[in-house]
Design an enzyme around this catalytic site. Structure first.
Site, PDB file in Angstrom:
ATOM      1  N   ARG A  40      59.211  28.851   5.834  1.00  0.00           N
ATOM      2  CA  ARG A  40      58.434  27.650   5.323  1.00  0.00           C
ATOM      3  C   ARG A  40      57.874  26.890   6.845  1.00  0.00           C
ATOM      4  NH1 ARG A  40      63.263  27.895   2.462  1.00  0.00           N
ATOM      5  NH2 ARG A  40      62.886  27.975  -0.029  1.00  0.00           N
ATOM      6  N   LYS A  64      65.468  23.246   3.978  1.00  0.00           N
ATOM      7  CA  LYS A  64      65.380  23.207   2.596  1.00  0.00           C
ATOM      8  C   LYS A  64      67.126  22.949   2.025  1.00  0.00           C
ATOM      9  CE  LYS A  64      63.495  24.353  -1.682  1.00  0.00           C
ATOM     10  NZ  LYS A  64      62.702  25.240  -2.718  1.00  0.00           N
ATOM     11  N   HIS A 141      51.590  26.248   2.900  1.00  0.00           N
ATOM     12  CA  HIS A 141      52.207  27.199   2.217  1.00  0.00           C
ATOM     13  C   HIS A 141      51.638  28.620   2.081  1.00  0.00           C
ATOM     14  CE1 HIS A 141      56.150  26.702   0.568  1.00  0.00           C
ATOM     15  NE2 HIS A 141      55.689  27.096  -0.753  1.00  0.00           N
ATOM     16  N   ARG A 144      53.001  31.388   4.377  1.00  0.00           N
ATOM     17  CA  ARG A 144      54.306  32.042   3.734  1.00  0.00           C
ATOM     18  C   ARG A 144      53.783  32.988   2.635  1.00  0.00           C
ATOM     19  NH1 ARG A 144      60.017  31.233   2.928  1.00  0.00           N
ATOM     20  NH2 ARG A 144      60.539  30.870   0.861  1.00  0.00           N
ATOM     21  N   HIS A 168      64.007  33.515  -5.195  1.00  0.00           N
ATOM     22  CA  HIS A 168      63.511  33.494  -6.623  1.00  0.00           C
ATOM     23  C   HIS A 168      64.626  34.153  -7.518  1.00  0.00           C
ATOM     24  CE1 HIS A 168      59.239  32.959  -5.127  1.00  0.00           C
ATOM     25  NE2 HIS A 168      59.868  31.853  -5.217  1.00  0.00           N
ATOM     26  N   TYR A 177      54.052  33.572  -7.247  1.00  0.00           N
ATOM     27  CA  TYR A 177      54.275  32.971  -5.953  1.00  0.00           C
ATOM     28  C   TYR A 177      53.127  33.529  -4.912  1.00  0.00           C
ATOM     29  CZ  TYR A 177      56.117  30.537  -1.872  1.00  0.00           C
ATOM     30  OH  TYR A 177      56.045  30.008  -0.720  1.00  0.00           O
TER      31      TYR A 177
END
Length: 198
Positions: A40, A64, A141, A144, A168, A177
């Protein structure tokens, strides 16, 4: 706001890397580490020179999970051979406690210097270079997602690995994603035909 997409074309990725390498070595290393690690942006921005110097792998705690009561997630990723030497050149004059992607400016509120660039600066850099190369729906993003998309496209057996790396719960989330669902839908629609043949 549109969902950001991965950069699907490897030739465009190579062109972006070459462009950044001559215009801003810091931004080149940032972009390269993003597309080669799957980290990230918040994790990339917290890396320090000492955590990568002469290392094959980087150990870190995901930002995170850092301030949550849940168990902190310690992760490890390899420094990709394609960027290893450039990364070592980039950090050669840095102190071990220097942020890899330090801002060149003094922070307005605190007056601090040497702090990492913020997400807004990273976004401006990524979206600016994307615009230069005619890409749309690209943001921080996307780095990633680009990593995940190409790992999957190179070998779909990497899907379980990607699910684990992204955290996930199911395959459908991971495919969505990385933008593969849209690609599959587009391909299926192109194959659909209501015209008579021959």
């Amino acid at each position: 706001m549109n969902e950001v997409q991965p950069i699907r074309d490897k030739e465009v990725i190579i062109q972006i890397k070459n462009y950044l390498k001559v215009t801003s070595f810091r931004n080149y290393i940032f972009f390269s580490m993003g597309i080669h690690s799957g980290l990230r942006v918040s994790d990339l921005l917290q890396l320090k020179a000492g955590s990568v110097r002469d290392q094959l792998h980087i150990n870190y705690v995901a930002q995170k999970t850092k301030n949550r009561k849940k168990k902190k997630k310690r992760k490890k990723f390899i420094i990709h051979p394609d960027i290893y030497e450039d990364l070592m050149v980039y950090i050669s004059d840095m102190d071990d406690d220097a942020y890899l992607f330090a801002s060149r400016q003094r922070k307005k509120l605190t007056g601090a210097i040497g702090e990492p660039i913020d997400r807004v600066t990273a976004y401006k850099m990524i979206s600016g270079v994307a615009q230069r190369f005619g890409l749309t729906d690209i943001g921080v993003h996307s780095l990633r997602k680009t990593w995940g998309y190409h790992l999957y496209m190179d070998d779909p057996r990497n899907l379980a690995l990607l699910m684990e790396m992204f955290g996930h719960e199911d395959i459908a989330t991971t495919l969505l994603y990385i933008g593969n669902t849209q690609d599959s839908m587009d391909a299926a629609i192109r194959r659909l035909s209501f015209t008579q043949s021959g």
